[in-house]
Design an enzyme around this catalytic site. Sequence first.
Site, PDB file in Angstrom:
ATOM      1  N   ASP A  12       0.809  -1.224   0.000  1.00  9.15           N
ATOM      2  CA  ASP A  12       0.000   0.000   0.000  1.00  9.15           C
ATOM      3  C   ASP A  12       0.842   1.273   0.000  1.00  9.15           C
ATOM      4  OD1 ASP A  12      -2.227  -1.680   0.117  1.00  9.15           O
ATOM      5  OD2 ASP A  12      -2.179  -1.709   2.305  1.00  9.15           O
ATOM      6  N   LYS A  15       1.643   1.989  -5.117  1.00 13.00           N
ATOM      7  CA  LYS A  15       2.149   1.398  -6.374  1.00 13.00           C
ATOM      8  C   LYS A  15       1.215   1.720  -7.545  1.00 13.00           C
ATOM      9  CE  LYS A  15       2.214  -2.575  -4.267  1.00 13.00           C
ATOM     10  NZ  LYS A  15       2.083  -2.203  -2.842  1.00 13.00           N
ATOM     11  N   GLY A  39      -4.472  -4.568  -3.785  1.00 12.57           N
ATOM     12  CA  GLY A  39      -5.476  -3.563  -4.133  1.00 12.57           C
ATOM     13  C   GLY A  39      -4.736  -2.303  -4.495  1.00 12.57           C
ATOM     14  N   HIS A  40      -4.718  -1.963  -5.772  1.00 11.08           N
ATOM     15  CA  HIS A  40      -3.963  -0.802  -6.236  1.00 11.08           C
ATOM     16  C   HIS A  40      -4.942   0.275  -6.688  1.00 11.08           C
ATOM     17  CE1 HIS A  40      -0.299  -3.614  -7.126  1.00 11.08           C
ATOM     18  NE2 HIS A  40      -0.698  -3.640  -5.886  1.00 11.08           N
ATOM     19  N   GLN A 223       2.008  -6.152  -3.027  1.00 11.06           N
ATOM     20  CA  GLN A 223       2.452  -6.183  -1.631  1.00 11.06           C
ATOM     21  C   GLN A 223       3.755  -5.375  -1.458  1.00 11.06           C
ATOM     22  OE1 GLN A 223       1.510  -9.661  -2.974  1.00 11.06           O
ATOM     23  NE2 GLN A 223      -0.478  -8.808  -2.550  1.00 11.06           N
TER      24      GLN A 223
HETATM   25  P1  GDP Z   1      -0.834   0.217  -3.518  1.00  9.66           P
HETATM   26  O1  GDP Z   1      -1.415  -1.060  -3.023  1.00  9.66           O
HETATM   27  O2  GDP Z   1       0.629   0.323  -3.252  1.00  9.66           O
HETATM   28  O3  GDP Z   1      -1.180   0.506  -4.950  1.00  9.66           O
HETATM   29  O4  GDP Z   1      -1.510   1.368  -2.651  1.00  9.66           O
HETATM   30  P2  GDP Z   1      -3.077   1.517  -2.308  1.00  9.66           P
HETATM   31  O5  GDP Z   1      -3.787   1.964  -3.515  1.00  9.66           O
HETATM   32  O6  GDP Z   1      -3.580   0.292  -1.621  1.00  9.66           O
HETATM   33  O7  GDP Z   1      -3.024   2.636  -1.191  1.00  9.66           O
HETATM   34  C1  GDP Z   1      -2.458   3.881  -1.436  1.00  9.66           C
HETATM   35  C2  GDP Z   1      -3.538   4.955  -1.186  1.00  9.66           C
HETATM   36  O8  GDP Z   1      -2.931   6.213  -1.118  1.00  9.66           O
HETATM   37  C3  GDP Z   1      -4.548   5.057  -2.318  1.00  9.66           C
HETATM   38  O9  GDP Z   1      -5.784   5.444  -1.767  1.00  9.66           O
HETATM   39  C4  GDP Z   1      -3.980   6.161  -3.198  1.00  9.66           C
HETATM   40  O10 GDP Z   1      -4.992   6.850  -3.932  1.00  9.66           O
HETATM   41  C5  GDP Z   1      -3.382   7.068  -2.168  1.00  9.66           C
HETATM   42  N1  GDP Z   1      -2.181   7.811  -2.598  1.00  9.66           N
HETATM   43  C6  GDP Z   1      -1.178   7.424  -3.426  1.00  9.66           C
HETATM   44  N2  GDP Z   1      -0.199   8.364  -3.463  1.00  9.66           N
HETATM   45  C7  GDP Z   1      -0.598   9.350  -2.621  1.00  9.66           C
HETATM   46  C8  GDP Z   1      -0.008  10.578  -2.198  1.00  9.66           C
HETATM   47  O11 GDP Z   1       1.108  10.951  -2.565  1.00  9.66           O
HETATM   48  N3  GDP Z   1      -0.721  11.320  -1.290  1.00  9.66           N
HETATM   49  C9  GDP Z   1      -1.942  10.939  -0.810  1.00  9.66           C
HETATM   50  N4  GDP Z   1      -2.557  11.721   0.049  1.00  9.66           N
HETATM   51  N5  GDP Z   1      -2.528   9.794  -1.201  1.00  9.66           N
HETATM   52  C10 GDP Z   1      -1.859   9.004  -2.074  1.00  9.66           C
HETATM   53  P1  IMO Z   2      -0.944  -4.305  -2.135  1.00 12.59           P
HETATM   54  O1  IMO Z   2      -0.491  -4.893  -3.441  1.00 12.59           O
HETATM   55  C1  IMO Z   2      -1.015  -4.632   2.221  1.00 12.59           C
HETATM   56  C2  IMO Z   2      -1.063  -8.679   3.913  1.00 12.59           C
HETATM   57  C3  IMO Z   2      -2.304  -9.099   4.671  1.00 12.59           C
HETATM   58  C4  IMO Z   2      -1.694 -10.033   5.719  1.00 12.59           C
HETATM   59  C5  IMO Z   2      -0.578 -10.714   4.932  1.00 12.59           C
HETATM   60  C6  IMO Z   2      -0.944 -12.088   4.387  1.00 12.59           C
HETATM   61  O2  IMO Z   2      -2.238  -3.599  -2.210  1.00 12.59           O
HETATM   62  O3  IMO Z   2       0.139  -3.519  -1.490  1.00 12.59           O
HETATM   63  P2  IMO Z   2      -2.479 -12.819   2.331  1.00 12.59           P
HETATM   64  O4  IMO Z   2      -3.939 -12.577   2.081  1.00 12.59           O
HETATM   65  O5  IMO Z   2      -1.589 -12.270   1.288  1.00 12.59           O
HETATM   66  O6  IMO Z   2      -2.198 -14.246   2.657  1.00 12.59           O
HETATM   67  O7  IMO Z   2      -2.196 -12.005   3.707  1.00 12.59           O
HETATM   68  O8  IMO Z   2      -0.257  -9.855   3.838  1.00 12.59           O
HETATM   69  N1  IMO Z   2      -1.292  -8.198   2.531  1.00 12.59           N
HETATM   70  C7  IMO Z   2      -1.230  -6.914   2.163  1.00 12.59           C
HETATM   71  N2  IMO Z   2      -1.049  -5.803   2.905  1.00 12.59           N
HETATM   72  N3  IMO Z   2      -1.138  -4.544   0.879  1.00 12.59           N
HETATM   73  C8  IMO Z   2      -1.301  -5.648   0.121  1.00 12.59           C
HETATM   74  O9  IMO Z   2      -1.262  -5.621  -1.224  1.00 12.59           O
HETATM   75  C9  IMO Z   2      -1.391  -6.896   0.763  1.00 12.59           C
HETATM   76  N4  IMO Z   2      -1.579  -8.175   0.335  1.00 12.59           N
HETATM   77  C10 IMO Z   2      -1.495  -8.958   1.423  1.00 12.59           C
HETATM   78  O10 IMO Z   2      -2.956  -7.997   5.252  1.00 12.59           O
HETATM   79  O11 IMO Z   2      -1.091  -9.268   6.729  1.00 12.59           O
HETATM   80 MG    MG Z   3      -2.953  -1.723  -1.801  1.00  8.38          MG
END
Ligand code: GDP
Ligand code: IMO
Ligand code: MG
Length: 440
Positions: A12, A15, A39-40, A223
Amino acid sequence: MLTIITGAQFGDEGKGKIVDHLAENYDIVARFQGGDNAGHTVVVGDEVYKVHQIPSGILVGTNALIGPGVVLNPFSLTEEMKMLQDRGIVITNENFGIDTKASLIMPYHISMDILSEASRKNRVGTTQKGIAYAYADRVLRNEIRLGDLFDEDRFYQKLNAILPAKKEVIAKLGGNPYDLFPDEEAKRLLKIGKELQHYAVDVSYVINSSLRAGKKVLAEGAQGALLDVVHGTQKYVTSSSTIAGSACTGLGIGPSQVTKTIGLVKAYVTRVGNGPFPTELTDADGEHMVTVGNEFGTTTGRKRRCGWLDMPLLKKSANLNGYTELVLTKLDVLSGLETIKICAAYDLDGERIDYPPSLSEDLERCVPVYTENDGWDETLGEIRNFFDLPPNARKFVEYIEKKNGIPFSYISVGPKREQIIKMDVRRRDVRYNPIMRPLF
Ligand code: GDP
Ligand code: IMO
Ligand code: MG
């Protein structure tokens, strides 16, 4: 030219946003590990897209591939494809491909994940998407691959050989084995298989041919490095290799092809699920990160645990991935905090260390040693030039760069596509320094 992008923390890191930003300069974006546990999020204007299995780059029209290193949930993949198509994103077999050998996440994997988490005292806190069980079946050579759905006889032969043992396990875990994968579900899966056959390719062949033809490929990780099944904080990890080397094995490319390795670093640390987290905050600063950063899981909606940036863990990620550059995300979230802390080292049983111990059990006992700086009040969302950042924000960025010896190529200051600072206009006094000698 091949670039690999991975999360440097616990996932998170942003990415989705950064891949979306970079993808327009690439011909192909490819996912190499994980499944729909990822979840991106990509924000385009007022539209918010959450993708779980399809590479984020498809939103800017870059060709997208899902490699054989992933575990694929065919049911949720077709829903995701439909969701994007309904919103006007073109997905055809000209711009999207899935590897024929991708292992499938089956409904029994999900049941096993849910039931075994429920029966455990020390829960991992998985996303309950069946990831570990699908990967386990691959290693046990007991998997069903996407390509098995293309041949009904082969599929039923495999399924009938697998199901009785799965029913036994599920009964032992306290589940109901009788309604496990009824025939109508098997038929639905075969129908999905027919739809997905249209997109089936040999990803290794496509990528290697494209690289030979001078095309640019971006490998998108899921991840983060600290959730790596081997190098992460076991047992609180995911079940795939999440570090840069995994792009080579997961896509079928040789390491000699890699040009750049980019690490995504959030300006603080978040973690979903259980496991060691030395800098975790349970105070008002942590709440600030949750609310201002909107730190709720993209896949499960769970509140993310938040804490200060952790340099020892970042150093370890840099080693695991061999980063040539870093991208800092969510710097804007720190605006308004009176004091900004960075964990520079740990105290472990009375000893000062600046690199994490190998075992999670020891990491649990690490007490952070912080370096502190004044914060800043200005909002950063409109800033596009490094020198327009408040001085304390610049200091924060430069501290991390110097301590790591790896330059930032971008700084993200908001969720939107355009909220980004490109760093190559700035004079470079930071060079990659593998010894990573701390300057502070
Ligand atoms: P990922 O799994 O690495 O793709 O990240 P996620 O999408 O799960 O979580 C990142 C969250 O931060 C999302 O809601 C993005 O829209 C948000 N986000 C990404 N870059 C920034 C930033 O520079 N500032 C803020 N405030 N939000 C951001
Ligand atoms: P993105 O790509 C954050 C975490 C789960 C748990 C551990 C094992 O959005 O960054 P799993 O279901 O993979 O067996 O769970 O890994 N986890 C993540 N945490 N971002 C993710 O993906 C994750 N995918 C798995 O919360 O701690
Ligand atoms: Mg994510």
